[in-house]
Design a protein around this motif. Structure first.
Motif, mmCIF file in Angstrom:
data_model
loop_
_atom_site.group_PDB
_atom_site.id
_atom_site.type_symbol
_atom_site.label_atom_id
_atom_site.label_comp_id
_atom_site.label_asym_id
_atom_site.label_seq_id
_atom_site.Cartn_x
_atom_site.Cartn_y
_atom_site.Cartn_z
ATOM 1 N N PRO A 146 0.806 -1.228 0.000
ATOM 2 C CA PRO A 146 0.000 0.000 0.000
ATOM 3 C C PRO A 146 0.838 1.277 0.000
ATOM 4 O O PRO A 146 0.387 2.315 -0.499
ATOM 5 N N LEU A 147 2.051 1.218 0.529
ATOM 6 C CA LEU A 147 2.929 2.385 0.497
ATOM 7 C C LEU A 147 3.460 2.647 -0.904
ATOM 8 O O LEU A 147 3.855 3.771 -1.236
ATOM 9 N N LEU A 148 3.439 1.591 -1.732
ATOM 10 C CA LEU A 148 3.956 1.694 -3.096
ATOM 11 C C LEU A 148 2.844 1.877 -4.122
ATOM 12 O O LEU A 148 3.120 1.902 -5.323
ATOM 13 N N GLY A 149 1.597 1.970 -3.649
ATOM 14 C CA GLY A 149 0.499 2.258 -4.559
ATOM 15 C C GLY A 149 -0.457 1.119 -4.835
ATOM 16 O O GLY A 149 -1.485 1.312 -5.489
ATOM 17 N N TRP A 150 -0.132 -0.087 -4.375
ATOM 18 C CA TRP A 150 -1.050 -1.222 -4.538
ATOM 19 C C TRP A 150 -1.812 -1.386 -3.224
ATOM 20 O O TRP A 150 -1.303 -1.884 -2.251
ATOM 21 N N GLY A 151 -3.062 -0.926 -3.213
ATOM 22 C CA GLY A 151 -3.772 -0.767 -1.962
ATOM 23 C C GLY A 151 -3.437 0.595 -1.375
ATOM 24 O O GLY A 151 -2.607 1.337 -1.914
ATOM 25 N N GLU A 152 -4.068 0.925 -0.269
ATOM 26 C CA GLU A 152 -3.848 2.237 0.346
ATOM 27 C C GLU A 152 -4.205 2.183 1.819
ATOM 28 O O GLU A 152 -5.186 1.556 2.211
ATOM 29 N N TYR A 153 -3.394 2.841 2.643
ATOM 30 C CA TYR A 153 -3.709 2.971 4.064
ATOM 31 C C TYR A 153 -4.479 4.264 4.290
ATOM 32 O O TYR A 153 -4.161 5.308 3.711
ATOM 33 N N ASN A 154 -5.497 4.184 5.144
ATOM 34 C CA ASN A 154 -6.286 5.364 5.458
ATOM 35 C C ASN A 154 -6.892 5.188 6.848
ATOM 36 O O ASN A 154 -6.695 4.161 7.501
ATOM 37 N N TYR A 155 -7.664 6.180 7.295
ATOM 38 C CA TYR A 155 -8.186 6.167 8.651
ATOM 39 C C TYR A 155 -9.311 5.148 8.829
ATOM 40 O O TYR A 155 -10.109 4.910 7.922
ATOM 41 N N GLU A 156 -9.347 4.564 10.029
ATOM 42 C CA GLU A 156 -10.506 3.784 10.456
ATOM 43 C C GLU A 156 -11.667 4.757 10.691
ATOM 44 O O GLU A 156 -11.459 5.979 10.779
ATOM 45 N N PRO A 157 -12.913 4.253 10.805
ATOM 46 C CA PRO A 157 -14.062 5.150 11.031
ATOM 47 C C PRO A 157 -13.914 6.060 12.252
ATOM 48 O O PRO A 157 -14.456 7.160 12.275
ATOM 49 N N LEU A 158 -13.162 5.612 13.257
ATOM 50 C CA LEU A 158 -12.975 6.429 14.453
ATOM 51 C C LEU A 158 -12.031 7.599 14.200
ATOM 52 O O LEU A 158 -11.969 8.528 15.018
ATOM 53 N N LYS A 159 -11.306 7.544 13.083
ATOM 54 C CA LYS A 159 -10.369 8.605 12.680
ATOM 55 C C LYS A 159 -9.189 8.764 13.640
ATOM 56 O O LYS A 159 -8.521 9.800 13.632
ATOM 57 N N THR A 160 -8.937 7.753 14.450
ATOM 58 C CA THR A 160 -7.816 7.837 15.393
ATOM 59 C C THR A 160 -6.837 6.690 15.207
ATOM 60 O O THR A 160 -5.952 6.484 16.038
ATOM 61 N N CYS A 161 -6.985 5.923 14.142
ATOM 62 C CA CYS A 161 -6.071 4.844 13.801
ATOM 63 C C CYS A 161 -6.210 4.561 12.307
ATOM 64 O O CYS A 161 -7.170 5.011 11.674
ATOM 65 N N CYS A 162 -5.256 3.837 11.740
ATOM 66 C CA CYS A 162 -5.210 3.664 10.297
ATOM 67 C C CYS A 162 -5.085 2.193 9.918
ATOM 68 O O CYS A 162 -4.449 1.409 10.626
ATOM 69 N N THR A 163 -5.675 1.849 8.784
ATOM 70 C CA THR A 163 -5.635 0.482 8.272
ATOM 71 C C THR A 163 -5.794 0.535 6.762
ATOM 72 O O THR A 163 -5.778 1.607 6.154
ATOM 73 N N LEU A 164 -5.950 -0.625 6.141
ATOM 74 C CA LEU A 164 -6.157 -0.686 4.691
ATOM 75 C C LEU A 164 -7.473 -0.005 4.340
ATOM 76 O O LEU A 164 -8.509 -0.304 4.918
ATOM 77 N N ASP A 165 -7.421 0.899 3.370
ATOM 78 C CA ASP A 165 -8.606 1.657 2.961
ATOM 79 C C ASP A 165 -9.513 0.769 2.107
ATOM 80 O O ASP A 165 -9.132 0.344 1.021
ATOM 81 N N TYR A 166 -10.691 0.485 2.625
ATOM 82 C CA TYR A 166 -11.664 -0.333 1.897
ATOM 83 C C TYR A 166 -12.833 0.497 1.381
ATOM 84 O O TYR A 166 -13.782 -0.037 0.815
ATOM 85 N N SER A 167 -12.793 1.812 1.569
ATOM 86 C CA SER A 167 -13.933 2.662 1.234
ATOM 87 C C SER A 167 -14.159 2.785 -0.271
ATOM 88 O O SER A 167 -15.298 2.976 -0.718
ATOM 89 N N LYS A 168 -13.081 2.673 -1.063
ATOM 90 C CA LYS A 168 -13.230 2.831 -2.510
ATOM 91 C C LYS A 168 -13.752 1.555 -3.168
ATOM 92 O O LYS A 168 -14.608 1.598 -4.038
ATOM 93 N N GLY A 169 -13.210 0.410 -2.757
ATOM 94 C CA GLY A 169 -13.634 -0.854 -3.341
ATOM 95 C C GLY A 169 -13.319 -0.957 -4.827
ATOM 96 O O GLY A 169 -14.024 -1.637 -5.565
ATOM 97 N N ASP A 170 -12.236 -0.316 -5.282
ATOM 98 C CA ASP A 170 -11.894 -0.326 -6.705
ATOM 99 C C ASP A 170 -11.009 -1.529 -7.046
ATOM 100 O O ASP A 170 -10.724 -2.371 -6.208
#
Length: 295
Positions: A146-170
Motif C-alpha cells: 500500500p505504500l507503493l500504490g497497490w492498496g492504500e492505508y487510510n483512517y478507520e471510522p474512528l479517525k484515530t487509527c489507520c488500516t487498509l482503505d476499503y472505502s473505494k472498493g476499486d
C-alpha cells in the motif's frame, strides 16, 4: 485540546472515550502477557529452543499489535489523529506488518506442533530461524505494497487509527485484497486447520490430549475473521453504508488477539509457565521442559 476537534462522524463523546479505553486495556494486557513470554525466552536458557523461537516470534508480533493499539488509544482520548498523513501511513504499515506476522506465526506453530506430535520430527535451529525470517519478510513485503500504490492505508471510522482503505472498493483494492487474503489468511488458516485436525485425531486415538486442538483455529477466526468479512463485503458493496460503529468492531476484536494468543501459546505452554515463574520469583521449582507441552 479535545474541544478544538470535532467528534468522528457517527460517534458520541462517551463512545470515543469508551473505545479508547477498550483499546488501552487491550494494549496493556497484551503488552504485559507477551512481555512475560519475551522476557522468559531471553532470560531462561532452557526456554531458548527452536520450538519456542516460533512462540517468541508470535509474542514479538503481538507486542507490535499492542503498540499499535496504544497509539490508537492515545489518539482516541485526543479525539483526533495528531500525527498527520505520513504518520497514518506508518501506523497502517506497522499494524499490518505485526498483524500478518502474528497470523503467520500461529500457522508456523501449528506446523511445528503437527511435526512434533504426529510425525515425531524434531525442529532444528536452522529451520526455525529460516521460518521466522521468511514469515516476517513475507509479511513486510505485503505490508509495504500500500505504500507503493497497490492498496492504500487510510483512517478507520474512528479517525484515530489507520488500516487498509476499503472505502473505494476499486480494482486496486480488490486485486491487492484477493492475493493478500489468499497468502496471509486463507493459507495460514488451512495449515492450522489441517495440522490441528491431524493432532486431534492422533490425541483421540491414543487417548492423550496434550491441549485443545480446536482453540487456536477458533481464536484466529474470531479475532481476524470479521476484518476479512468487512474487506470481502467492500469488494462487492460500498462498505461505508455500514454504520461506523459496526466497521470499528473488527479492529476492536483483532486487538484482543495478543492477550488471547499469550494465554494459548505462552502462558498455556507448560515449559513457559515454569520459566515465567522462575523469571518472576527467581525460584526454579522443577526442570524446564522443552517439548512445548500445553494444557
Amino acid at each position: 485540546m479535545a474541544t478544538s476537534h470535532p467528534l468522528p462522524e457517527g460517534f458520541t463523546e462517551i463512545e470515543v472515550f469508551g473505545l479508547g479505553t477498550v483499546l488501552l486495556a487491550e494494549a496493556l494486557l497484551g503488552f504485559l502477557l507477551n512481555g512475560l513470554t519475551i522476557l522468559s525466552f531471553y532470560k531462561i536458557k532452557e526456554l531458548r529452543t527452536p520450538n519456542n523461537l516460533l512462540i517468541f516470534s508470535l509474542a514479538v508480533a503481538d507486542t507490535g499489535i499492542c503498540i499499535n493499539a496504544f497509539i490508537a488509544a492515545f489518539s482516541s482520548f485526543l479525539r483526533y489523529w495528531p500525527y498527520g498523513a505520513e504518520g497514518c501511513q506508518i501506523h497502517g504499515f506497522q499494524g499490518f506488518l505485526t498483524a500478518l506476522s502474528s497470523i503467520s506465526s500461529c500457522a508456523a506453530i501449528a506446523w511445528d506442533r503437527y511435526n512434533q506430535y504426529c510425525t515425531r520430527s524434531k525442529l532444528q535451529w536452522s529451520t526455525s530461524l529460516s521460518v521466522v525470517l521468511f514469515l516476517w519478510t513475507f509479511s513486510a513485503i505485503w505490508s509495504a505494497m500500500p505504500l507503493l500504490g497497490w492498496g492504500e492505508y487510510n483512517y478507520e471510522p474512528l479517525k484515530t487509527c489507520c488500516t487498509l482503505d476499503y472505502s473505494k472498493g476499486d480494482r486496486n483494492f480488490i486485486s491487492y485484497l484477493f492475493l493478500l487474503t489468499l497468502f496471509e489468511f486463507l493459507i495460514p488458516l488451512f495449515i492450522m486447520v489441517t495440522a490441528y485436525q491431524s493432532m486431534a485425531f492422533k490425541f483421540k486415538k491414543n487417548g492423550q490430549f496434550k491441549f485443545n486442538p480446536g482453540l487456536p483455529v477458533k481464536t484466529l477466526i474470531i479475532c481476524w475473521g470479521p476484518y476479512s468479512l468487512l474487506y470481502g463485503f467492500a469488494t462487492i458493496q460500498d462498505a461505508t453504508i455500514l454504520s461506523p460503529k459496526l466497521r470499528m468492531l473488527p479492529a476492536i476484536l483483532a486487538k484482543t488477539s495478543p492477550a488471547i494468543n499469550a494465554f494459548i501459546y505462552g502462558l498455556g505452554n507448560e515449559s513457559n509457565q515454569v520459566g515465567i515463574w522462575q523469571l518472576l520469583t527467581g525460584q526454579k521449582t522443577e526442570k524446564v521442559e522443552v517439548d512445548n507441552k500445553t494444557k
